[in-house]
Motif scaffolding. Sequence first.
Motif, PDB file in Angstrom:
ATOM      1  N   ARG A 269     -10.686   3.777  37.119  1.00 47.82           N
ATOM      2  CA  ARG A 269     -10.418   3.724  38.299  1.00 47.82           C
ATOM      3  C   ARG A 269     -11.177   2.731  39.142  1.00 47.82           C
ATOM      4  O   ARG A 269     -10.667   1.687  39.966  1.00 47.82           O
ATOM      5  N   GLY A 270     -12.399   3.118  39.376  1.00 46.33           N
ATOM      6  CA  GLY A 270     -13.648   2.444  39.961  1.00 46.33           C
ATOM      7  C   GLY A 270     -13.676   0.935  39.400  1.00 46.33           C
ATOM      8  O   GLY A 270     -13.656   0.145  40.255  1.00 46.33           O
ATOM      9  N   ILE A 271     -14.003   1.003  38.167  1.00 51.43           N
ATOM     10  CA  ILE A 271     -14.029  -0.387  37.446  1.00 51.43           C
ATOM     11  C   ILE A 271     -12.679  -1.288  37.670  1.00 51.43           C
ATOM     12  O   ILE A 271     -12.944  -2.503  37.817  1.00 51.43           O
ATOM     13  N   ALA A 272     -11.579  -0.596  37.811  1.00 49.52           N
ATOM     14  CA  ALA A 272     -10.389  -1.485  37.813  1.00 49.52           C
ATOM     15  C   ALA A 272     -10.353  -1.928  39.278  1.00 49.52           C
ATOM     16  O   ALA A 272      -9.887  -3.087  39.747  1.00 49.52           O
ATOM     17  N   ILE A 273     -10.901  -1.404  40.240  1.00 52.07           N
ATOM     18  CA  ILE A 273     -10.837  -1.642  41.652  1.00 52.07           C
ATOM     19  C   ILE A 273     -11.926  -2.809  42.008  1.00 52.07           C
ATOM     20  O   ILE A 273     -11.654  -3.739  42.463  1.00 52.07           O
ATOM     21  N   MET A 274     -12.888  -2.601  41.054  1.00 48.45           N
ATOM     22  CA  MET A 274     -13.967  -3.656  41.483  1.00 48.45           C
ATOM     23  C   MET A 274     -13.470  -5.068  40.820  1.00 48.45           C
ATOM     24  O   MET A 274     -13.590  -6.156  41.358  1.00 48.45           O
ATOM     25  N   LEU A 275     -12.576  -5.061  39.568  1.00 46.41           N
ATOM     26  CA  LEU A 275     -12.125  -6.224  39.011  1.00 46.41           C
ATOM     27  C   LEU A 275     -10.842  -6.740  39.623  1.00 46.41           C
ATOM     28  O   LEU A 275     -11.031  -7.923  40.050  1.00 46.41           O
ATOM     29  N   ALA A 276     -10.037  -5.976  40.061  1.00 42.32           N
ATOM     30  CA  ALA A 276      -9.124  -6.235  40.682  1.00 42.32           C
ATOM     31  C   ALA A 276      -9.232  -6.851  41.995  1.00 42.32           C
ATOM     32  O   ALA A 276      -8.774  -7.894  42.389  1.00 42.32           O
ATOM     33  N   GLY A 277     -10.044  -6.194  42.876  1.00 45.69           N
ATOM     34  CA  GLY A 277     -10.412  -6.721  44.037  1.00 45.69           C
ATOM     35  C   GLY A 277     -11.182  -7.930  43.973  1.00 45.69           C
ATOM     36  O   GLY A 277     -10.641  -9.146  44.893  1.00 45.69           O
ATOM     37  N   THR A 278     -11.983  -8.401  42.992  1.00 45.51           N
ATOM     38  CA  THR A 278     -12.805  -9.803  43.201  1.00 45.51           C
ATOM     39  C   THR A 278     -11.672 -10.641  42.625  1.00 45.51           C
ATOM     40  O   THR A 278     -11.459 -11.843  43.205  1.00 45.51           O
ATOM     41  N   LEU A 279     -10.615 -10.456  41.663  1.00 48.11           N
ATOM     42  CA  LEU A 279      -9.647 -11.383  41.050  1.00 48.11           C
ATOM     43  C   LEU A 279      -8.740 -11.698  42.250  1.00 48.11           C
ATOM     44  O   LEU A 279      -8.140 -12.828  42.508  1.00 48.11           O
ATOM     45  N   PHE A 280      -8.549 -10.659  43.314  1.00 47.26           N
ATOM     46  CA  PHE A 280      -7.609 -10.929  44.485  1.00 47.26           C
ATOM     47  C   PHE A 280      -8.381 -11.715  45.513  1.00 47.26           C
ATOM     48  O   PHE A 280      -7.776 -12.555  46.289  1.00 47.26           O
ATOM     49  N   THR A 281      -9.714 -11.437  45.789  1.00 48.00           N
ATOM     50  CA  THR A 281     -10.496 -12.022  46.755  1.00 48.00           C
ATOM     51  C   THR A 281     -10.703 -13.540  46.479  1.00 48.00           C
ATOM     52  O   THR A 281     -10.472 -14.454  47.448  1.00 48.00           O
ATOM     53  N   LEU A 282     -10.948 -14.200  45.494  1.00 52.37           N
ATOM     54  CA  LEU A 282     -11.221 -15.347  45.224  1.00 52.37           C
ATOM     55  C   LEU A 282     -10.060 -16.431  45.656  1.00 52.37           C
ATOM     56  O   LEU A 282     -10.246 -17.435  46.149  1.00 52.37           O
ATOM     57  N   PRO A 283      -8.899 -16.129  45.124  1.00 54.86           N
ATOM     58  CA  PRO A 283      -7.569 -16.741  45.694  1.00 54.86           C
ATOM     59  C   PRO A 283      -7.384 -16.906  47.016  1.00 54.86           C
ATOM     60  O   PRO A 283      -7.021 -17.707  47.450  1.00 54.86           O
ATOM     61  N   VAL A 284      -7.851 -15.849  47.761  1.00 53.98           N
ATOM     62  CA  VAL A 284      -7.803 -15.730  49.079  1.00 53.98           C
ATOM     63  C   VAL A 284      -8.727 -16.696  49.808  1.00 53.98           C
ATOM     64  O   VAL A 284      -8.307 -17.529  50.667  1.00 53.98           O
ATOM     65  N   PHE A 285      -9.718 -17.083  49.286  1.00 53.24           N
ATOM     66  CA  PHE A 285     -10.575 -17.793  50.037  1.00 53.24           C
ATOM     67  C   PHE A 285     -10.596 -19.278  49.456  1.00 53.24           C
ATOM     68  O   PHE A 285     -10.688 -20.498  50.191  1.00 53.24           O
ATOM     69  N   TYR A 286      -9.771 -19.485  48.420  1.00 56.97           N
ATOM     70  CA  TYR A 286      -9.369 -20.808  48.013  1.00 56.97           C
ATOM     71  C   TYR A 286      -8.064 -21.307  48.778  1.00 56.97           C
ATOM     72  O   TYR A 286      -8.296 -22.489  49.204  1.00 56.97           O
ATOM     73  N   LEU A 287      -7.441 -20.286  49.068  1.00 53.75           N
ATOM     74  CA  LEU A 287      -6.358 -20.724  50.091  1.00 53.75           C
ATOM     75  C   LEU A 287      -6.651 -20.931  51.664  1.00 53.75           C
ATOM     76  O   LEU A 287      -6.399 -21.825  52.297  1.00 53.75           O
ATOM     77  N   LEU A 288      -7.750 -20.006  51.934  1.00 56.47           N
ATOM     78  CA  LEU A 288      -8.171 -20.250  53.137  1.00 56.47           C
ATOM     79  C   LEU A 288      -8.756 -21.784  53.568  1.00 56.47           C
ATOM     80  O   LEU A 288      -8.707 -22.240  54.485  1.00 56.47           O
TER      81      LEU A 288
END
Length: 349
Positions: A269-288
């Motif tokens: 669970r913790g590793i999934a949160i780490m990976l999924a959160g990072t994969l979600f964050t990068l496109p957010v800053f790309y769009l920003l």
Amino acid sequence: MPMKLSNVLLLLVAVIICATFSLRIFQGLDEMMGDQYWVVDTTMGDHGWYGMGLLPHVNKVPKDVVKAVNSDPAAKEKYIIYAQSGDFAGNSVYGICLGIPLIMYLIWLAFILGFPDRIDPYLLPRRIFTLTVIIACSIIVNLFLMRIAADFARDPMSRIANVAGNHASLLFHNAGIWFAILFSALGTPNHSARETAAPDSRNWQTQANEKFNWMFVLLFAVTILEVALVKNKLALPDAAVDYSVWIILVVIFMRMFGFSPKYWVKRGRGIAIMLAGTLFTLPVFYLLERATGTLGAGFASPILTQAMGPENANIGLSLMISIYLIFWMEFAAAIRMNGPSKQIPTGKY
């Protein structure tokens, strides 16, 4: 017990608001300068400095005037440049510069104050005082470093606010993380009426060989990864900064999830949160970056392309990945979802 979803969202929103506001202060300093330099006014104070020599008296002077005077061999008095717009906040790599205060405020709020669901009214004044000391230490130490940089800057065209290697906001927020970890390790935010007995090391089962083996395996892996990223211009040419963050990532990963794969597989669970959160964050800053045109993501960046050429458009990718892996790994621990999904049986040896 994992944190309730409402508290998870509350913690995430609070951290984002605090980090954005903190970085906004540095953005305000950049905006105050505009297209001019801040130069040290040596006619004021102690050769231009006050506040025990930590703060400069500065004037705003047009850049063309400063460059003309400093490049004139006949000029007796050269301008000492303290900063120019961009030295403090770092809007061109906003994703990187925001990631550090995100980690800092996550540690401050969740691990020191116990926000939102583990705030102890008895310990709260002590913990607030600890945060006050952390803030004061971070500011004073960094102002001291910036003054040292000023004293060692022999070239009058040197910009001495840019001590962090990139932007001064990184220096101040990194210090906030460092002092928070230091005071937490010293036990300052907590209180105990009685001193506990020291552990008896003769009863430890250290598993030292296994720990060191897997630590060096992970360090070797991130070394190969960093070399590949640098070779493909996906990291800063000076790999020391990027590589140091990857080393910190390895240390935190082993502290959070254990020191070998037999522990990692039980903490999905913790590793999934780490990976999924990072994969979600990068496109957010790309769009920003596309939406604002001024707040750079650090990768696939038109801002970096314009400033440094198309071959350097992705040089912030390595730092973006490593910083947000650390943030989401710490976030998983803060919401108490970094542990094993099932209780690990323990026995006495």
